[in-house]
Design a protein around this motif. Sequence first.
Motif, PDB file in Angstrom:
ATOM      1  N   LEU A 110       0.836  -1.206   0.000  1.00 16.43           N
ATOM      2  CA  LEU A 110       0.000   0.000   0.000  1.00 16.43           C
ATOM      3  C   LEU A 110       0.865   1.248   0.000  1.00 16.43           C
ATOM      4  N   PHE A 111       0.682   2.072  -1.040  1.00 14.56           N
ATOM      5  CA  PHE A 111       1.352   3.364  -1.152  1.00 14.56           C
ATOM      6  C   PHE A 111       0.325   4.409  -1.572  1.00 14.56           C
ATOM      7  N   ARG A 112       0.670   5.679  -1.356  1.00  9.93           N
ATOM      8  CA  ARG A 112      -0.137   6.779  -1.894  1.00  9.93           C
ATOM      9  C   ARG A 112       0.325   7.092  -3.315  1.00  9.93           C
ATOM     10  N   ASP A 113      -0.627   7.171  -4.243  1.00  6.01           N
ATOM     11  CA  ASP A 113      -0.306   7.471  -5.635  1.00  6.01           C
ATOM     12  C   ASP A 113      -0.636   8.938  -5.909  1.00  6.01           C
ATOM     13  N   THR A 114       0.369   9.815  -5.728  1.00  7.20           N
ATOM     14  CA  THR A 114       0.147  11.248  -5.927  1.00  7.20           C
ATOM     15  C   THR A 114       0.041  11.611  -7.400  1.00  7.20           C
ATOM     16  N   GLU A 115       0.492  10.730  -8.285  1.00  7.17           N
ATOM     17  CA  GLU A 115       0.417  11.012  -9.715  1.00  7.17           C
ATOM     18  C   GLU A 115      -1.033  10.988 -10.198  1.00  7.17           C
ATOM     19  N   GLU A 116      -1.801  10.024  -9.718  1.00  4.15           N
ATOM     20  CA  GLU A 116      -3.184   9.893 -10.149  1.00  4.15           C
ATOM     21  C   GLU A 116      -4.167  10.406  -9.096  1.00  4.15           C
ATOM     22  N   GLY A 117      -3.652  10.825  -7.945  1.00  4.65           N
ATOM     23  CA  GLY A 117      -4.516  11.300  -6.872  1.00  4.65           C
ATOM     24  C   GLY A 117      -4.963  12.725  -7.099  1.00  4.65           C
ATOM     25  N   MET A 118      -6.025  13.112  -6.369  1.00  9.02           N
ATOM     26  CA  MET A 118      -6.551  14.470  -6.457  1.00  9.02           C
ATOM     27  C   MET A 118      -6.012  15.355  -5.353  1.00  9.02           C
ATOM     28  N   LEU A 119      -5.589  14.762  -4.236  1.00 10.51           N
ATOM     29  CA  LEU A 119      -5.058  15.552  -3.130  1.00 10.51           C
ATOM     30  C   LEU A 119      -3.732  14.962  -2.658  1.00 10.51           C
ATOM     31  N   ALA A 120      -3.805  13.912  -1.863  1.00  7.02           N
ATOM     32  CA  ALA A 120      -2.585  13.281  -1.352  1.00  7.02           C
ATOM     33  C   ALA A 120      -2.360  11.904  -1.941  1.00  7.02           C
ATOM     34  N   ALA A 124      -6.349   7.033  -4.614  1.00 11.50           N
ATOM     35  CA  ALA A 124      -5.753   6.331  -5.754  1.00 11.50           C
ATOM     36  C   ALA A 124      -4.936   5.136  -5.287  1.00 11.50           C
ATOM     37  N   GLY A 125      -4.180   5.295  -4.190  1.00 12.35           N
ATOM     38  CA  GLY A 125      -3.397   4.185  -3.665  1.00 12.35           C
ATOM     39  C   GLY A 125      -4.266   3.037  -3.176  1.00 12.35           C
ATOM     40  N   LEU A 126      -5.354   3.375  -2.473  1.00 18.44           N
ATOM     41  CA  LEU A 126      -6.282   2.334  -2.015  1.00 18.44           C
ATOM     42  C   LEU A 126      -6.955   1.654  -3.202  1.00 18.44           C
ATOM     43  N   GLY A 127      -7.243   2.438  -4.252  1.00 12.51           N
ATOM     44  CA  GLY A 127      -7.850   1.868  -5.452  1.00 12.51           C
ATOM     45  C   GLY A 127      -6.938   0.843  -6.101  1.00 12.51           C
ATOM     46  N   HIS A 128      -5.645   1.152  -6.193  1.00 14.34           N
ATOM     47  CA  HIS A 128      -4.685   0.195  -6.749  1.00 14.34           C
ATOM     48  C   HIS A 128      -4.596  -1.054  -5.873  1.00 14.34           C
ATOM     49  N   TYR A 129      -4.577  -0.851  -4.566  1.00 13.02           N
ATOM     50  CA  TYR A 129      -4.383  -1.969  -3.646  1.00 13.02           C
ATOM     51  C   TYR A 129      -5.555  -2.949  -3.694  1.00 13.02           C
ATOM     52  N   ALA A 169      10.563   1.433  -8.083  1.00 12.30           N
ATOM     53  CA  ALA A 169      10.382   0.170  -7.371  1.00 12.30           C
ATOM     54  C   ALA A 169       9.141   0.205  -6.495  1.00 12.30           C
ATOM     55  N   GLN A 170       8.917   1.334  -5.806  1.00 14.16           N
ATOM     56  CA  GLN A 170       7.733   1.461  -4.955  1.00 14.16           C
ATOM     57  C   GLN A 170       6.456   1.460  -5.786  1.00 14.16           C
ATOM     58  N   LYS A 171       6.497   2.093  -6.948  1.00 13.16           N
ATOM     59  CA  LYS A 171       5.319   2.131  -7.813  1.00 13.16           C
ATOM     60  C   LYS A 171       5.007   0.752  -8.384  1.00 13.16           C
ATOM     61  N   LEU A 172       6.067  -0.017  -8.669  1.00  7.23           N
ATOM     62  CA  LEU A 172       5.843  -1.382  -9.134  1.00  7.23           C
ATOM     63  C   LEU A 172       5.232  -2.230  -8.024  1.00  7.23           C
ATOM     64  N   LYS A 173       5.725  -2.062  -6.799  1.00  9.79           N
ATOM     65  CA  LYS A 173       5.169  -2.806  -5.661  1.00  9.79           C
ATOM     66  C   LYS A 173       3.717  -2.419  -5.427  1.00  9.79           C
ATOM     67  N   MET A 174       3.379  -1.174  -5.698  1.00  7.20           N
ATOM     68  CA  MET A 174       2.015  -0.692  -5.501  1.00  7.20           C
ATOM     69  C   MET A 174       1.043  -1.456  -6.390  1.00  7.20           C
ATOM     70  N   TYR A 175       1.517  -1.878  -7.560  1.00 10.26           N
ATOM     71  CA  TYR A 175       0.683  -2.636  -8.489  1.00 10.26           C
ATOM     72  C   TYR A 175       0.910  -4.141  -8.375  1.00 10.26           C
ATOM     73  N   GLY A 176       1.760  -4.584  -7.431  1.00 10.83           N
ATOM     74  CA  GLY A 176       2.005  -6.011  -7.265  1.00 10.83           C
ATOM     75  C   GLY A 176       2.979  -6.563  -8.277  1.00 10.83           C
ATOM     76  N   GLN A 177       3.834  -5.699  -8.840  1.00  9.12           N
ATOM     77  CA  GLN A 177       4.816  -6.148  -9.835  1.00  9.12           C
ATOM     78  C   GLN A 177       6.199  -6.249  -9.208  1.00  9.12           C
TER      79      GLN A 177
END
Length: 512
Positions: A110-120, A124-129, A169-177
């Motif tokens: 679980l990470f926060r995805d600020t690239e696709e998020g609207m605030l923090a 978006a991070g919960l959506g990916h998870y 690496a963190q972004k890949l882990k966020m998607y389970g890659q």
Amino acid sequence: MKRTTTINLAGMVYHIEEEAFQILKQYVTDIKKVFSKQEGVEEMIADIELRIGELFQERLSKSKEVITENDVKEVMTIMGSPHQFDEDYEPEQDSDFYYNSTENKNKKQLFRDTEEGMLAGVSAGLGHYFNIDPVIIRVLWIILVIMGGSGVLVYIIAWIAIPEAKTTAQKLKMYGQSANLDNFKAFADSVTKEAKTGFKRASNSVKNTFKKKDNTFTKLVRVIAKVFGFIMFFAGLMGTVALVLIFLTDLSFLFFQKEFLNTNLDGILSLFFVDSILAIWLIFTIVLIPTLFLIIAGGMLLFNQKPKSRGFILTLLIIWFIALVGLSFLGVKTGLDFKERYQKEEQLIIEDSIQRLTINLLDNDNLINKMNDYDYDSHFSVQNNRVTMRHTPIHVHPTEDSLYRVIIKKKSNGATIKEAKQRTEKIIYKFERDGKVLNLQSHFSFANDQKIRGQQIHVHIYVPIGKQLQLNDNLDEYPITIQSKSKFPSDLLEQATIWQATEEGMKVLKTL
């Protein structure tokens, strides 16, 4: 015995065997060579080195402080061969060790995805998870806000607790890659093709499939989000206007507990807090910022806009948190005024030989009965610089003494016993005896400057065994307790009653 050397990898210092260092050096050189024409190669190399450092850390312990040749080969097996991206690559060229270039699925993190998020980026991070549309998560936040404002606090906690996906690496882990060269290359290709500064993983098919599959549902959710957006925007706007009127205008009255109080907000808060002016501004800030968030969040949902400045949002959150901490400290300081407690008793002994004592319970010198409209919902009033506390509890007990006795117990709190005693002595409670009648007021009062510090009055009436006590009617909702011989229904006190004291308790003789 093997010689070792020291290297700095992604800001961390490692001790490594010289043979292992030569293999690692060649591996990194091959990566740079193969990816030299790739856009953003420096950032990608830095992410790869950071990932290699993480894998090295997993292989070190208190009993093992040096990276060995086997460690390096294991890490290279996990990361994969850089030559697989070379057009002239032949697998047998890697004769020294085996590279595992297959893409392994890892457990999502679980990470926060600020690239696709609207605030923090929490939604978006919960959506990916959880593999769901972030819009659904945002609607849930809105519902939590509407159902009491807890959504704001939970969001802030999630913002603080969930780390941001900064590296590849963190972004890949966020998607389970797996964070290996295959996926690093996929990341770099997606950046080049889509011309985006944010992260887009190459294997985004699960998310896209979900969106296509539930396209109608997603549209419905977006419509609901717009409705909630309008409600939030309007509620935030009206709330802000109301707060300004209440806190910043000089209103001479307030509506409190179903009645108008002839005072302003500063007057009310001064009864509780040691510093009412500071309390006003802290409470105003704590309540105002969530209404501003309602306006901002509602506007984003209603108009499909992203916040213009995340720094502004973060500043508001910091101010809100500081105000909350400030109010907490002020509350603790105020709470110290309740540290000590003092009780004072006043006693009235009726020495006359009477068989029945009549208790008249009065409200502002008017007898409480069915004929007048006595409001049991009103407990507190402020008028003429005095605080009036209503519904003074009455307790009736049988006693073996031969005389009627009335004890008035006054209580109050203070930072010291001296302060508590001073407050107790300044409580005003009126009662008087007129022959066989004892007139008791249903309320007591004290000056505003004494503040509300747990002031209480309890009236205890002791009836000699064999003698009687008469109560007026309309007392079924009044806080009166009678030590009775047996249980009785509260509606019995709707009528005037005559009680007799017995050794087993008070016994009702008749109703009038």
